[in-house]
Design a protein around this motif. Structure first.
Motif, PDB file in Angstrom:
ATOM      1  N   VAL A   1       0.851  -1.209   0.000  1.00  0.00           N
ATOM      2  CA  VAL A   1       0.000   0.000   0.000  1.00  0.00           C
ATOM      3  C   VAL A   1       0.877   1.246   0.000  1.00  0.00           C
ATOM      4  CG1 VAL A   1      -2.307  -0.453   0.916  1.00  0.00           C
ATOM      5  CG2 VAL A   1      -0.357  -0.593   2.431  1.00  0.00           C
ATOM      6  N   GLU A   2       0.454   2.205  -0.820  1.00  0.00           N
ATOM      7  CA  GLU A   2       1.241   3.435  -0.925  1.00  0.00           C
ATOM      8  C   GLU A   2       0.965   4.328   0.283  1.00  0.00           C
ATOM      9  OE1 GLU A   2       0.145   6.021  -4.227  1.00  0.00           O
ATOM     10  OE2 GLU A   2       0.897   7.593  -2.892  1.00  0.00           O
ATOM     11  N   ILE A   3       2.038   4.897   0.880  1.00  0.00           N
ATOM     12  CA  ILE A   3       1.755   5.813   1.992  1.00  0.00           C
ATOM     13  C   ILE A   3       2.348   7.210   1.818  1.00  0.00           C
ATOM     14  CG2 ILE A   3       1.371   4.005   3.745  1.00  0.00           C
ATOM     15  CD1 ILE A   3       4.095   4.968   4.940  1.00  0.00           C
ATOM     16  N   LEU A   4       3.305   7.388   0.912  1.00  0.00           N
ATOM     17  CA  LEU A   4       3.845   8.743   0.794  1.00  0.00           C
ATOM     18  C   LEU A   4       4.563   8.981  -0.526  1.00  0.00           C
ATOM     19  CD1 LEU A   4       7.183   8.534   1.357  1.00  0.00           C
ATOM     20  CD2 LEU A   4       6.417   8.309   3.690  1.00  0.00           C
ATOM     21  N   GLY A   5       4.781  10.291  -0.808  1.00  0.00           N
ATOM     22  CA  GLY A   5       5.589  10.710  -1.941  1.00  0.00           C
ATOM     23  C   GLY A   5       6.877  11.322  -1.404  1.00  0.00           C
ATOM     24  N   CYS A   6       7.966  11.220  -2.176  1.00  0.00           N
ATOM     25  CA  CYS A   6       9.236  11.735  -1.677  1.00  0.00           C
ATOM     26  C   CYS A   6      10.222  11.964  -2.817  1.00  0.00           C
ATOM     27  CB  CYS A   6       9.840  10.766  -0.661  1.00  0.00           C
ATOM     28  SG  CYS A   6      10.197   9.141  -1.367  1.00  0.00           S
ATOM     29  N   GLY A   7      11.373  12.496  -2.488  1.00  0.00           N
ATOM     30  CA  GLY A   7      12.405  12.666  -3.508  1.00  0.00           C
ATOM     31  C   GLY A   7      13.496  13.611  -3.041  1.00  0.00           C
ATOM     32  N   MET A   8      14.464  13.860  -3.946  1.00  0.00           N
ATOM     33  CA  MET A   8      15.533  14.818  -3.649  1.00  0.00           C
ATOM     34  C   MET A   8      15.052  16.194  -4.102  1.00  0.00           C
ATOM     35  SD  MET A   8      17.635  12.788  -2.337  1.00  0.00           S
ATOM     36  CE  MET A   8      18.998  13.907  -2.010  1.00  0.00           C
ATOM     37  N   VAL A   9      15.200  17.181  -3.232  1.00  0.00           N
ATOM     38  CA  VAL A   9      14.689  18.522  -3.547  1.00  0.00           C
ATOM     39  C   VAL A   9      15.345  19.011  -4.852  1.00  0.00           C
ATOM     40  CG1 VAL A   9      14.470  20.908  -2.746  1.00  0.00           C
ATOM     41  CG2 VAL A   9      14.367  19.015  -1.098  1.00  0.00           C
ATOM     42  N   ASP A  10      14.530  19.424  -5.802  1.00  0.00           N
ATOM     43  CA  ASP A  10      15.037  19.911  -7.087  1.00  0.00           C
ATOM     44  C   ASP A  10      15.883  21.170  -6.848  1.00  0.00           C
ATOM     45  OD1 ASP A  10      15.199  21.313  -9.613  1.00  0.00           O
ATOM     46  OD2 ASP A  10      13.626  19.953 -10.323  1.00  0.00           O
ATOM     47  N   PRO A  11      17.117  21.226  -7.410  1.00  0.00           N
ATOM     48  CA  PRO A  11      17.977  22.399  -7.169  1.00  0.00           C
ATOM     49  C   PRO A  11      17.269  23.721  -7.496  1.00  0.00           C
ATOM     50  CG  PRO A  11      19.181  20.712  -8.374  1.00  0.00           C
ATOM     51  CD  PRO A  11      17.778  20.214  -8.240  1.00  0.00           C
ATOM     52  N   GLN A  12      16.375  23.706  -8.476  1.00  0.00           N
ATOM     53  CA  GLN A  12      15.667  24.943  -8.822  1.00  0.00           C
ATOM     54  C   GLN A  12      14.808  25.431  -7.646  1.00  0.00           C
ATOM     55  OE1 GLN A  12      16.088  26.836 -11.636  1.00  0.00           O
ATOM     56  NE2 GLN A  12      14.809  28.292 -10.476  1.00  0.00           N
ATOM     57  N   VAL A  13      14.270  24.494  -6.850  1.00  0.00           N
ATOM     58  CA  VAL A  13      13.480  24.883  -5.675  1.00  0.00           C
ATOM     59  C   VAL A  13      14.393  25.541  -4.637  1.00  0.00           C
ATOM     60  CG1 VAL A  13      12.043  24.016  -3.772  1.00  0.00           C
ATOM     61  CG2 VAL A  13      11.745  23.095  -6.079  1.00  0.00           C
ATOM     62  N   LEU A  14      15.613  24.992  -4.492  1.00  0.00           N
ATOM     63  CA  LEU A  14      16.570  25.613  -3.567  1.00  0.00           C
ATOM     64  C   LEU A  14      16.847  27.048  -4.015  1.00  0.00           C
ATOM     65  CD1 LEU A  14      19.141  22.683  -3.064  1.00  0.00           C
ATOM     66  CD2 LEU A  14      17.282  23.347  -1.541  1.00  0.00           C
ATOM     67  N   ILE A  15      17.071  27.221  -5.316  1.00  0.00           N
ATOM     68  CA  ILE A  15      17.337  28.567  -5.850  1.00  0.00           C
ATOM     69  C   ILE A  15      16.135  29.481  -5.575  1.00  0.00           C
ATOM     70  CG2 ILE A  15      17.756  29.907  -7.972  1.00  0.00           C
ATOM     71  CD1 ILE A  15      19.144  27.356  -9.106  1.00  0.00           C
ATOM     72  N   ASN A  16      14.932  28.990  -5.871  1.00  0.00           N
ATOM     73  CA  ASN A  16      13.721  29.797  -5.641  1.00  0.00           C
ATOM     74  C   ASN A  16      13.624  30.282  -4.196  1.00  0.00           C
ATOM     75  OD1 ASN A  16      13.058  29.144  -8.243  1.00  0.00           O
ATOM     76  ND2 ASN A  16      11.476  27.635  -7.721  1.00  0.00           N
ATOM     77  N   CYS A  17      14.148  29.482  -3.276  1.00  0.00           N
ATOM     78  CA  CYS A  17      13.997  29.815  -1.859  1.00  0.00           C
ATOM     79  C   CYS A  17      15.262  30.459  -1.281  1.00  0.00           C
ATOM     80  CB  CYS A  17      13.655  28.567  -1.057  1.00  0.00           C
ATOM     81  SG  CYS A  17      12.157  27.778  -1.630  1.00  0.00           S
ATOM     82  N   GLY A  18      16.209  30.769  -2.134  1.00  0.00           N
ATOM     83  CA  GLY A  18      17.395  31.500  -1.679  1.00  0.00           C
ATOM     84  C   GLY A  18      18.443  30.628  -0.995  1.00  0.00           C
ATOM     85  N   ILE A  19      18.512  29.360  -1.354  1.00  0.00           N
ATOM     86  CA  ILE A  19      19.538  28.481  -0.760  1.00  0.00           C
ATOM     87  C   ILE A  19      20.577  28.145  -1.835  1.00  0.00           C
ATOM     88  CG2 ILE A  19      19.893  26.142   0.161  1.00  0.00           C
ATOM     89  CD1 ILE A  19      17.659  26.567   1.974  1.00  0.00           C
ATOM     90  N   ASP A  20      21.841  28.155  -1.447  1.00  0.00           N
ATOM     91  CA  ASP A  20      22.926  27.895  -2.404  1.00  0.00           C
ATOM     92  C   ASP A  20      22.844  26.442  -2.901  1.00  0.00           C
ATOM     93  OD1 ASP A  20      25.222  27.457  -3.748  1.00  0.00           O
ATOM     94  OD2 ASP A  20      26.572  28.290  -2.215  1.00  0.00           O
ATOM     95  N   GLU A  21      22.435  26.295  -4.150  1.00  0.00           N
ATOM     96  CA  GLU A  21      22.161  24.946  -4.667  1.00  0.00           C
ATOM     97  C   GLU A  21      23.438  24.187  -4.983  1.00  0.00           C
ATOM     98  OE1 GLU A  21      22.326  27.461  -6.582  1.00  0.00           O
ATOM     99  OE2 GLU A  21      22.958  26.837  -8.587  1.00  0.00           O
TER     100      GLU A  21
END
Ligand code: DAH
Length: 340
Positions: free
Chosen positions: A278-298
């Motif tokens: 049974v599926e319980i969650l979604g996950c992954g490695m944060v996309d570098p573009q999201v880091l950039i969007n949020c002001g984190i050094d990708e």
């Protein structure tokens, strides 16, 4: 009859009252002409002669006990409400709570999820249920007209600028990354909304827990280990996990995680649709573009994220078959869950 008397004797011991009206109710129920004790005395006439002595004694005992208990409750009430002008006697024993409430099953499960992640160093963070479009979508690589927006039917709030009822707790990730410097390790529980027809399997409101970990050397192996640990703590040491490649706009690579069915233990049943998983969650490695969007050094930082549905996990844990039960506040359902 003996059994009934014994049961009533036990019951009378547990009577507890907070108000004058309750005491009067007890008096009516137990000691009035039509009360429990009188009814038994009426029936006593039909008791065979050889049992009369024994049962009669018991019945008298029950009457005395009921009178004593109810007088005691009355006195306790009066003592509490007497204005004697003297200081309150703090040494008096407290009154028992007649009926304790219990926590909502979703709260029990949410607290357990928080506890598991807290024990491995995650903080708990909170977000807003009314969100701007940027935090809910655009910052998470889902600009307007992106096909992934269709995956989540959104409630729009007509304000200027337009706002949404958040469709996912992933929006909290964005706030956290904007506000904090890595390392970041946090879980964000909360309610989310989607414009879906209500049925046993879907609702327009539900709850998620989002997880986010950002640091210099975070890898997919860390994500997998963290989720494996969570699963064993939540569902038991023999529960297996399986990660399937998937797609989310804000993670790359992305995966969905299944656990071996807790109900049939992987053999196949209608909950896991005979797949054993049974599926319980979604996950992954944060996309570098999201880091950039949020002001984190990708270039310096990487991270993983995950999001799970609390209802789904609660349904599996307690074998609840209909999502609507969580929102109807039917005490017959709720009182089956005891608080931790
Ligand atoms: N926000 C996704 C949803 O509601 C779930 C999710 C998937 C959250 C992958 C994540 C993630 O953080 O990495 O369907």
């Amino acid at each position: 009859m003996q059994e009934r008397i014994n049961k009533l004797l036990q019951e009378v011991e547990t009577l507890a009252a907070g108000t004058k009206e309750q005491v009067e109710e007890y008096r009516f129920k137990w000691l009035s002409k039509k009360g429990e004790v009188s009814t038994l005395f009426d029936e006593f006439r039909t008791v065979p002669n050889e049992l009369k002595k024994e049962i009669g004694q018991k019945l008298n005992h029950l009457r005395t006990k009921a009178e004593e208990k109810i007088n005691e409750l009355k006195e306790a009430y009066e003592a509490r409400h007497q204005d004697t002008g003297k200081a309150v006697d703090l040494t008096l024993p407290g009154l028992p709570v007649a009926q304790a409430g219990s926590r909502h099953p979703l709260t029990l499960v949410k607290n357990q999820i928080i506890e598991i992640f807290s024990s491995i160093g995650f903080t708990v963070s909170d977000g807003k249920e009314i969100e701007d479009d940027w935090h809910n979508f655009s910052a998470l690589n889902t600009p307007e007209n992106h096909p992934a927006r269709d995956m989540q039917d959104t409630f729009y709030v007509n304000l200027n600028p337009e706002m949404v009822l958040r469709t996912q707790t992933s929006s909290v990730q964005v706030h956290i990354m904007q506000q904090q410097k890595p390392p970041i390790r946090t879980v964000s529980p909360g309610r989310v909304y989607r414009n879906e027809a209500i049925s046993a399997r879907a609702h327009c409101q539900f709850h998620q827990v989002e997880g986010l970990y950002i640091d210099e050397k975070v890898s997919f192996a860390d994500l997998k280990q963290t989720l494996a640990h969570f699963t064993k703590e939540m569902f038991g040491a023999d529960t297996k996990i399986r990660l399937r490649p998937s797609y989310f706009p804000f993670t790359e690579p992305s995966a969905e995680m299944d656990i071996s069915c807790t109900i049939c233990k992987g053999k196949g049943c209608n909950v896991c649709k005979y797949t054993g998983w049974v599926e319980i969650l979604g996950c992954g490695m944060v996309d570098p573009q999201v880091l950039i969007n949020c002001g984190i050094d990708e270039k310096k930082y990487r991270g993983f994220a995950f999001g799970m549905g609390i209802e789904r996990i609660t349904m599996l844990k307690y074998q609840v078959k209909d999502l609507r039960l969580f929102f109807e506040n039917d005490v017959r359902f709720l009182k089956q869950f005891t608080s931790a």
